[in-house]
Write an enzyme that holds these catalytic residues in place. Sequence first.
Site, PDB file in Angstrom:
ATOM      1  N   HIS A 174      84.639   2.195  78.015  1.00  0.00           N
ATOM      2  CA  HIS A 174      85.645   1.173  78.387  1.00  0.00           C
ATOM      3  C   HIS A 174      86.975   1.433  77.671  1.00  0.00           C
ATOM      4  O   HIS A 174      87.773   0.529  77.484  1.00  0.00           O
ATOM      5  CB  HIS A 174      85.147  -0.246  78.073  1.00  0.00           C
ATOM      6  CG  HIS A 174      83.725  -0.478  78.457  1.00  0.00           C
ATOM      7  ND1 HIS A 174      83.342  -0.761  79.753  1.00  0.00           N
ATOM      8  CD2 HIS A 174      82.581  -0.435  77.727  1.00  0.00           C
ATOM      9  CE1 HIS A 174      82.031  -0.898  79.803  1.00  0.00           C
ATOM     10  NE2 HIS A 174      81.547  -0.693  78.593  1.00  0.00           N
ATOM     11  N   SER A 304     111.731  14.730  79.366  1.00  0.00           N
ATOM     12  CA  SER A 304     112.381  13.559  79.944  1.00  0.00           C
ATOM     13  C   SER A 304     113.876  13.805  79.994  1.00  0.00           C
ATOM     14  O   SER A 304     114.459  14.411  79.087  1.00  0.00           O
ATOM     15  CB  SER A 304     112.084  12.312  79.103  1.00  0.00           C
ATOM     16  OG  SER A 304     112.922  11.230  79.469  1.00  0.00           O
TER      17      SER A 304
END
Length: 499
Positions: A174, A304
């Site tokens: 999870h 970026s």
Amino acid sequence: MEEIHSMEEIHSREERQSMDRYVSPLSERYASREMQYIFSPDMKFSTWRRLWIALAETEKELGLSQDGKPVITDEQIAEMKAHVDDINYDVAKAREREVRHDVMSHVYAYGQQCPKAAGIIHLGATSCYVGDNTDIIVMTEGLKLLKKKLVNVIAELADFAENYKAQPTLAFTHFQPAQPTTVGKRATLWLQEFYLDLEDLNYVLDNMKLLGSKGTTGTQASFLELFGGDQETIDKIDPMIAEKMGFKKCFPVSGQTYSRKVDTRVANVLAGIAASAHKMSNDIRLLQHLKEVEEPFEKSQIGSSAMAYKRNPMRCERIASLSRYVMIDALNPAITSATQWFERTLDDSANKRLSIPEGFLAVDGILDLCLNVVDGLVVYPKVIEKHLMSELPFMATENIMMDAVKLGGNRQELHERIRELSMEAGKNVKAEGKENNLLELIAADSAFSMTLEELQESMDPAKYVGRSKEQVEAFLSDVVRPVLEENKELLGMKAEVKV
């Protein structure tokens, strides 16, 4: 008309002209030249011609004659063989504008180059003889190339798993910290999925069959006429064509086309590879966020446009992006297969022209990216150790509880105390931003009768990874290495990664 004075100007103009129309990013950015050739017009139409030669040779070898005279001669076949690759596209295109039929346009164009053989090209066949058999041949070649790339991805992953089989790391369920595993053991989870894909690919590849030559509705009525009703001779046609084209068999029955279920089988293999690649790429993206494992990042690469410090997992993101396309694309052949009417309907054609080639080209690009990523994966053991040690006290509580019981404690009471102390330590970490002090809290609790030094001795990560190392070794030796040995002739390729 404007005069062009140099080759540089000619090339510049050609480049500008190519910018005024849509070009598939699969060919421009992702797929290799080798896969692009497999689905190219040259491959398609030269295969048509090889199929026409195979048909003519078969008919001649089976004694097709009229009034005791052979219908097909060696001279005609030699003429056809001389023009397998020099396809006169201009003639075929002009003819297709006139007659609106691609196969008959190429029969005409081939006949223009082979005037002696013009009358026997495509004899007894229907359009699907060249169209469908070529589709099977092209998909088979595509699967062979994907198999080569998949085997190499498996080999690289196997080496990675071997190298890091004993490196402890936090496991996640999870996406929450769970009982530790090793970096190599996690890699075997990716590896096993690709291994399953290879099993599926091998099964489909081994069972690819040609349509053969069965006529307009699959009954071979035209050959019954050609060979005067000689059933025994007609039974030999498909096996002979299959052998000439490098296949073991043709499908025993068909309508005008081969069953479109074949396309569904192939697309499901492509989708399976895409799903495996997607899962691996997602895991690597998450690990890169944690700064534990990182995909290769080139020296001059920009992460970026605004944030110069960023190292985005662009290759893994591209894998995930292309993989989603392939998984959805698998619906096309399934729906096409389900909606075919009786012996033939043409609503498959336009869809097949898109869904099959583009599925192959996308998976080709995906596997190149996978090979590139796995070959250059960077592992940061110190970061991994830091994350693991921050959570290990929680993982060690069961062992600590067992040791305290041996010293005379009550198991149920100790369990409750550990639960309470774990909640307190967790609050310190999450609410206060402090280090995990669970060991200190346990050492200060008289119920455990254990010193901090004794507790710290239990903090060896290797004690908590179970049989991870042994599982990696067994999986590689028993499953993966034998498969790589079987396919050793395919090994050694490097990825072709574009922009």
